[in-house]
Design a protein around this motif. Structure first.
Motif, short mmCIF file in Angstrom:
data_model
loop_
_atom_site.label_atom_id
_atom_site.label_comp_id
_atom_site.label_asym_id
_atom_site.label_seq_id
_atom_site.Cartn_x
_atom_site.Cartn_y
_atom_site.Cartn_z
N GLN A 1 90.76 77.37 8.57
CA GLN A 1 91.26 76.25 9.35
C GLN A 1 91.58 75.10 8.40
O GLN A 1 90.67 74.53 7.78
N ALA A 2 92.86 74.80 8.27
CA ALA A 2 93.27 73.67 7.44
C ALA A 2 92.81 72.37 8.10
O ALA A 2 92.63 72.32 9.33
N PRO A 3 92.60 71.32 7.31
CA PRO A 3 92.09 70.06 7.87
C PRO A 3 92.94 69.55 9.03
O PRO A 3 94.16 69.39 8.89
N GLY A 4 92.31 69.34 10.17
CA GLY A 4 93.01 68.82 11.34
C GLY A 4 93.96 69.78 12.01
O GLY A 4 94.73 69.39 12.89
N LYS A 5 93.93 71.06 11.60
CA LYS A 5 94.88 72.05 12.14
C LYS A 5 94.17 73.14 12.93
O LYS A 5 92.95 73.08 13.13
N GLY A 6 94.95 74.12 13.36
CA GLY A 6 94.41 75.21 14.14
C GLY A 6 93.81 76.31 13.27
O GLY A 6 93.63 76.16 12.06
N LEU A 7 93.51 77.43 13.92
CA LEU A 7 92.80 78.54 13.27
C LEU A 7 93.76 79.63 12.85
O LEU A 7 94.78 79.89 13.51
N GLU A 8 93.44 80.31 11.76
CA GLU A 8 94.26 81.41 11.25
C GLU A 8 93.34 82.53 10.76
O GLU A 8 92.44 82.29 9.97
N TRP A 9 93.62 83.74 11.26
CA TRP A 9 92.86 84.91 10.82
C TRP A 9 93.49 85.40 9.52
O TRP A 9 94.65 85.76 9.51
N VAL A 10 92.73 85.47 8.45
CA VAL A 10 93.29 85.69 7.12
C VAL A 10 93.24 87.16 6.68
O VAL A 10 94.22 87.70 6.18
N ALA A 11 92.08 87.79 6.84
CA ALA A 11 91.92 89.15 6.34
C ALA A 11 90.85 89.87 7.14
O ALA A 11 89.93 89.25 7.67
N LEU A 12 90.99 91.19 7.18
CA LEU A 12 90.12 92.05 8.01
C LEU A 12 89.79 93.30 7.22
O LEU A 12 90.66 93.86 6.54
N ILE A 13 88.54 93.78 7.31
CA ILE A 13 88.14 94.99 6.59
C ILE A 13 87.31 95.87 7.50
O ILE A 13 86.44 95.39 8.24
N LYS A 14 87.58 97.14 7.43
CA LYS A 14 86.88 98.13 8.24
C LYS A 14 85.45 98.32 7.74
O LYS A 14 85.11 97.89 6.62
N GLN A 15 84.64 98.99 8.56
CA GLN A 15 83.23 99.14 8.25
C GLN A 15 82.98 99.73 6.85
O GLN A 15 82.11 99.25 6.12
N ASP A 16 83.75 100.76 6.49
CA ASP A 16 83.53 101.43 5.20
C ASP A 16 84.45 100.92 4.10
O ASP A 16 84.48 101.48 2.99
N GLY A 17 85.25 99.92 4.41
CA GLY A 17 86.15 99.33 3.42
C GLY A 17 87.44 100.10 3.22
O GLY A 17 88.24 99.75 2.35
N SER A 18 87.67 101.15 4.01
CA SER A 18 88.84 102.01 3.80
C SER A 18 90.13 101.41 4.34
O SER A 18 91.22 101.87 3.98
N GLN A 19 90.03 100.44 5.20
CA GLN A 19 91.23 99.78 5.73
C GLN A 19 91.06 98.27 5.58
O GLN A 19 90.01 97.71 5.89
N LYS A 20 92.13 97.65 5.09
CA LYS A 20 92.15 96.21 4.88
C LYS A 20 93.48 95.66 5.38
O LYS A 20 94.52 96.29 5.19
N TYR A 21 93.43 94.52 5.99
CA TYR A 21 94.63 93.89 6.53
C TYR A 21 94.65 92.43 6.11
O TYR A 21 93.60 91.78 6.03
N TYR A 22 95.87 91.92 5.88
CA TYR A 22 96.04 90.54 5.44
C TYR A 22 97.17 89.88 6.21
O TYR A 22 98.19 90.52 6.52
#
Lengths: 107, 113
Positions: free
Chosen positions: B39-60
């Motif tokens: 969340q940038a100062p005074g701004k909204g929310l942004e989902w940046v990165a996601l990782i699966k339980q075993d680390g085999s899938q990553k999203y940005y």
């Protein structure tokens, strides 16, 4: 990327009154919709997921409805701690995206 | 009780690097997708990165692809975010998130010359 649009941007409500917040998605997100509350200087707090399921510890005055592209958060009787910014977020497609937020302020 | 404690934030010059860490406790870490949001100062929310339980899938999110790398160590119950080629518009509070529900308190990253 799915765009989430919230309305209104600001909602002025008296304590004890009902507040109704709207959220629209640019594509079908099924029921993969969450609502968060954020107070100043604090992390977001999950209120609802699956469009209508209250998270652990969330009071019954919070309820959600909708599916597909149109969703609603209702706060049945506003308490002082509810005056905050509320965000919707879809988690049906990556990237997960948030609405711009609705600020609920004291009337 | 679920606890997510972020660390590693600070001030860095444009083009620099930082590594954020998140120490997780109170739940079985290896069972959950984990994320970083900001969340940038005074701004909204942004989902940046996601990782699966075993680390085999990553999203940005597109704005950080090729610059940020999410990783996890299930043996140590920890989540990391390596941030390279930082830009002024990466300035934000970065949150560690479990599923959609539990958020840490955040760590502030400031990119400034």
């Amino acid at each position: 990327e799915i765009e989430m649009t919230q309305s209104p941007a600001t909602l002025s409500v008296s304590p004890g009154e009902r507040a109704t917040l709207s959220c629209g998605a640019s594509q079908n997100v099924s029921d993969k919709l969450a609502w968060y509350q954020q107070r100043p200087g604090r992390a977001p707090r999950l209120l609802l997921y699956g469009a209508s399921t209250r998270a652990k510890g969330i009071p019954a005055r919070f309820s959600g409805s909708g599916s597909g592209t149109e969703f609603t958060l209702t706060i049945s009787s506003l308490q002082s701690e509810d005056f905050a910014v509320h965000y919707c977020q879809q988690y049906n497609n990556w990237p997960y995206t948030f609405g711009q937020g609705t600020k609920v302020e004291i009337k | 009780e679920v606890q997510l404690v972020e660390s590693g934030g600070g001030v860095v010059q444009p083009g620099g690097s930082l590594r954020l860490s998140c120490a997780a406790s109170g739940f079985t870490f290896r069972n959950y997708w984990m994320s970083w949001a900001r969340q940038a100062p005074g701004k909204g929310l942004e989902w940046v990165a996601l990782i699966k339980q075993d680390g085999s899938q990553k999203y940005y999110v597109d704005s950080v692809k090729g610059r940020f790398a999410i990783s996890r160590d299930n043996a140590k119950n920890s989540l990391s975010l390596q941030m390279d080629s930082l830009r002024v518009d990466d300035t934000a509070v970065y949150y560690c998130v479990r599923g959609p529900g539990d958020w840490g308190q955040g760590t502030l990253v400031t990119v400034s010359s």
